[in-house]
Design an enzyme around this catalytic site. Structure first.
Site, short mmCIF file in Angstrom:
data_model
loop_
_atom_site.label_atom_id
_atom_site.label_comp_id
_atom_site.label_asym_id
_atom_site.label_seq_id
_atom_site.Cartn_x
_atom_site.Cartn_y
_atom_site.Cartn_z
N ASP A 91 0.86 -1.18 0.00
CA ASP A 91 0.00 0.00 0.00
C ASP A 91 0.90 1.23 0.00
O ASP A 91 2.08 1.15 0.37
CB ASP A 91 -0.89 -0.03 1.25
CG ASP A 91 -1.68 1.25 1.43
OD1 ASP A 91 -2.39 1.63 0.49
OD2 ASP A 91 -1.57 1.87 2.51
N ASP B 236 -0.29 5.22 0.68
CA ASP B 236 -0.59 6.26 1.66
C ASP B 236 -0.75 5.65 3.06
O ASP B 236 -1.62 4.82 3.29
CB ASP B 236 -1.87 6.99 1.27
CG ASP B 236 -1.72 7.71 -0.07
OD1 ASP B 236 -0.94 8.68 -0.12
OD2 ASP B 236 -2.36 7.28 -1.04
N THR C 130 -2.45 0.93 -4.63
CA THR C 130 -2.94 2.12 -3.95
C THR C 130 -4.27 2.59 -4.53
O THR C 130 -4.54 2.36 -5.71
CB THR C 130 -1.91 3.27 -4.07
OG1 THR C 130 -2.44 4.47 -3.50
CG2 THR C 130 -1.53 3.54 -5.52
N LYS D 134 -10.58 -0.75 -2.77
CA LYS D 134 -10.47 -1.39 -1.47
C LYS D 134 -11.70 -0.96 -0.67
O LYS D 134 -12.09 0.20 -0.76
CB LYS D 134 -9.19 -0.97 -0.75
CG LYS D 134 -7.90 -1.29 -1.49
CD LYS D 134 -6.70 -0.69 -0.77
CE LYS D 134 -5.42 -0.91 -1.54
NZ LYS D 134 -4.23 -0.31 -0.88
N ASP E 159 -1.90 -0.44 6.06
CA ASP E 159 -2.08 0.28 7.32
C ASP E 159 -3.54 0.48 7.70
O ASP E 159 -3.82 0.97 8.79
CB ASP E 159 -1.42 1.66 7.26
CG ASP E 159 -2.20 2.64 6.38
OD1 ASP E 159 -2.57 3.71 6.89
OD2 ASP E 159 -2.44 2.33 5.21
#
Length: 242
Positions: free
Chosen positions: A12, A14, A112, A144, A169
């Site tokens: 990922d 960000d 991403t 996502k 995250d």
């Protein structure tokens, strides 16, 4: 290396590779305030990990009188400008671990929900050829927490998603990776993660090595072999999608 060395490590961006969440939050606040609204820190946390076009609906409900594409362009332009003026805030240990993977010939992908032009900008600033594949939010049908992005990355790499390890995250990001069949490492940043959200939670990537990644993937693969047919995902992608 073990028999169950990951075929690829999927990253990922960000909040995992780069600490751009404060940049996004600043852009979101400026957007909503431009239309006379109020955007709180709690509001911002609520869209962490979501696809940009899904988040755009939230901003519209908060008062942003723009169509979804215009909102995505506004936010992306703002974050890209902040990257240019303020620099790239790498997450602790992430760039070093990525470099170690590349030095050892492990294939990698960036997965991403940011758009391609921003992902390309970040990848170019890493300083070495970091990724074999880049999958972005404007290249998949569903964002996502659906598995589409991770499945696309695995397909483009020519490997099975179940043979890959994903580092994320956020709750939507981890749900996406697990729904695709990846083994997962959660590194919580802005939003806490439940222990069940990933195969393992690490407070940081700082000090972690390629051997640590391989150990997680090996244990996950062994667990799946020992418990075939068990749903590893605590919540389905549909269950947490807005």
């Amino acid at each position: 290396m073990t028999t169950d060395t990951p075929a690829a490590v999927l990253w990922d961006m960000d909040g995992t590779l780069v600490d751009t969440e404060p940049y996004w939050m600043r852009a979101e606040t400026e957007l909503i305030e431009a239309f006379g609204g109020v955007w709180t820190h709690e509001d911002a946390l609520g869209v962490v990990g979501l696809g940009l076009w899904e988040s755009a609906r939230v901003f519209q409900e908060a008062g942003a009188d723009l169509d979804a594409d215009a909102i995505v362009d506004y936010l992306t332009n703002s974050v890209q400008q902040q990257l240019e003026t303020d620099g790239v805030p790498w997450r602790p240990g992430a760039r070093e671990l990525l470099a170690e993977l590349r030095e050892n010939g492990v294939r990698t992908a960036l997965v991403t929900m940011s758009v391609k032009r921003m992902a390309d900008q970040v990848a170019a600033l890493i300083g070495f050829p970091a990724f074999d594949v880049i999958v972005t939010g404007d290249s998949v049908e569903r964002p996502k927490p659906f598995p589409d992005a991770y499945l696309a990355a695995a397909e483009q790499l020519g490997v099975a998603a179940s043979a890959c390890l994903a580092i994320e995250d956020s709750v939507p990001g981890l749900a996406s990776a697990r729904a695709a069949g990846c083994s997962t490492i959660g590194v919580p940043h802005m939003v806490p993660l439940a222990a069940s959200a990933a195969d393992v939670l690490w407070p940081t990537l700082e000090g972690r090595t390629i051997a640590d990644l391989f150990t997680v993937h090996d244990r996950s693969a062994s667990d799946r072999s020992a418990h075939p047919g068990v749903d590893r995902d605590a919540a389905s992608a549909e269950g947490i999608a807005r």
